[in-house]
Structures are given as structure tokens and as C-alpha cells.
Design a protein around this motif. Sequence first.
Motif, mmCIF file in Angstrom:
data_model
loop_
_atom_site.group_PDB
_atom_site.id
_atom_site.type_symbol
_atom_site.label_atom_id
_atom_site.label_comp_id
_atom_site.label_asym_id
_atom_site.label_seq_id
_atom_site.Cartn_x
_atom_site.Cartn_y
_atom_site.Cartn_z
ATOM 1 N N LEU A 66 31.218 53.313 63.960
ATOM 2 C CA LEU A 66 30.478 54.300 64.428
ATOM 3 C C LEU A 66 30.139 54.174 65.941
ATOM 4 O O LEU A 66 29.255 53.082 66.047
ATOM 5 C CB LEU A 66 29.624 54.848 63.347
ATOM 6 N N LEU A 67 30.206 55.048 66.770
ATOM 7 C CA LEU A 67 29.379 55.020 68.083
ATOM 8 C C LEU A 67 28.622 56.174 68.284
ATOM 9 O O LEU A 67 28.883 56.985 67.805
ATOM 10 C CB LEU A 67 30.429 55.205 69.292
ATOM 11 N N THR A 68 27.231 55.841 68.369
ATOM 12 C CA THR A 68 26.277 56.894 68.878
ATOM 13 C C THR A 68 25.961 56.657 70.341
ATOM 14 O O THR A 68 25.517 55.490 70.954
ATOM 15 C CB THR A 68 24.927 57.016 68.254
ATOM 16 N N GLU A 83 24.018 58.141 73.251
ATOM 17 C CA GLU A 83 23.023 59.137 73.520
ATOM 18 C C GLU A 83 22.658 60.159 72.144
ATOM 19 O O GLU A 83 22.340 59.507 71.118
ATOM 20 C CB GLU A 83 23.129 60.111 74.730
ATOM 21 N N THR A 84 23.251 61.328 72.350
ATOM 22 C CA THR A 84 22.891 62.139 70.950
ATOM 23 C C THR A 84 24.209 62.377 70.000
ATOM 24 O O THR A 84 24.262 63.344 69.086
ATOM 25 C CB THR A 84 22.346 63.471 71.480
ATOM 26 N N GLN A 122 27.470 61.341 68.109
ATOM 27 C CA GLN A 122 28.117 60.534 67.094
ATOM 28 C C GLN A 122 29.586 60.667 67.140
ATOM 29 O O GLN A 122 30.129 61.610 66.795
ATOM 30 C CB GLN A 122 27.332 60.451 65.943
#
Lengths: 123, 123
Positions: A35-37, A39-40, A42
Motif C-alpha cells: 500500500l502506498l499513500t 499525500e492524500t 492511497q
Amino acid sequence: MADYESVAKQFTDFYYQTFGQNRAGLAGLYRPDSLLTFETTQTPGGEAIIQKLVELPFQKMQHHVVTLNAQPSADGSIQVLVTGYIKLDEEPQPQTFAESFHLKPDGGSYYIAHDIFRLIFPP
Amino acid sequence: MADYESVAKQFTDFYYQTFGQNRAGLAGLYRPDSLLTFETTQTPGGEAIIQKLVELPFQKMQHHVVTLNAQPSADGSIQVLVTGYIKLDEEPQPQTFAESFHLKPDGGSYYIAHDIFRLIFPP
């Protein structure tokens, strides 16, 4: 057990150097359950994550690590928190960032299970 | 499955409010296998962590959360990255910080397995 602090240092050195030179070269560090977030936003899954990173609207993005901390987990994974600054393209003013990684062991190496990146603006 | 974003929001609201009012009141959030990194110092175990937090040389320490991101894990744990600023005692200038948490589920609730806190200084 591998020295988690050395692993974290080697990982971040490789990650940010590769990020600055060839973002597609980070593909080996993510898996389908990553999982990459950013900034806002995902983004789940290694393929989508690399596409997201490659498509960021910056040609040159150079990270400078100021602080790096790591913690070991009983399951062999490693928690990492990085803070520092980035220089984008030809912008003279660097931007401060924080990025957390959760590295999971996998076949003698590690991959990025969780990655959260935020720019930081002064209060 | 609990809504991990709601859990992260409720957790950080409670954590920083309690931190500002009564640091010893955070004891229920740590366990013997918890790890705290505060700046460059790593402290293992809930009892030692609370002692460390209580003994920080600030009477008033008020956190202001600016960004909060969370990610769910397959094992039910939650990754959290917070950035914001703190005000210490009567210092007029707020200080920027980043803090990562790894929350593990435990008996219908969550505890802090990993906690890394860093102050951030402008480049």
C-alpha cells in the motif's frame, strides 16, 4: 537476525537514489499486497504504485534524508520513519517531507508492505 | 473489520489530548512488547515508555495535527503517519514534528506496538 538498522539504512539509500534516477527501478520493492499513500491518495498493489510514482509530475526529484529511525518487530519486519527534504526540478526552495515504511521480510530480503509519504509545511 | 480510518482518528485524538493533559494516562496504550523512539532514543516496554514520556522536560506540550494518514494491514493492525506541530511551555514558536504509529489489535481494541517521534527542522 539481520541488523535492522543496517537494513533500514541500505534500504533508504537504495530507495531514494533509485527514486531520483529511475522510478520504475523501484518495482522490485513492492508486492501485490503493498500500500502506498502519497499525500492524500492511497494506491494498492505494486504495479499501480509504480505507475503512480512514474507519473508524478516532476522530472527531477532528489531526496535528502535528515533523520532515519528504525525499529525491529518480532515477526522480522522493520518499521522506518524518514524525515528530510526534497528538491523538485529546478525549484530553488526545498520541501520538507516525512515518509514511513513498513518493511516485511521475504525470501532473505525485504519488500515495502506500507509506504506513507507526506510533504510538511511550516505552521 | 473496524473502519481503520476512524480508529486512527479516534486514537490520535485521544493520544494527543491525553499527552497534553496527563502523560501517565497513556499507560493503557502500550504493552511490554511496545517500542518507542523519541528523537534518537529507543525505549522498549510500556512501563519504561511511560516513564520516559512523563520525564520529558516540558510541563506543557500541546500537539496540533496537520496531516493524518492510515493504512490497514491484513493482520488487522493499522499503520499511521501524523505530521503537525507542537507548542512547548511558553515558547512562542511552534515546532514541526512527524510521528508514526503501528497499532495492533488486542481484545477488541488496539495498542501501540511501534511509535517513532521526530522533530523536524527546516532545511
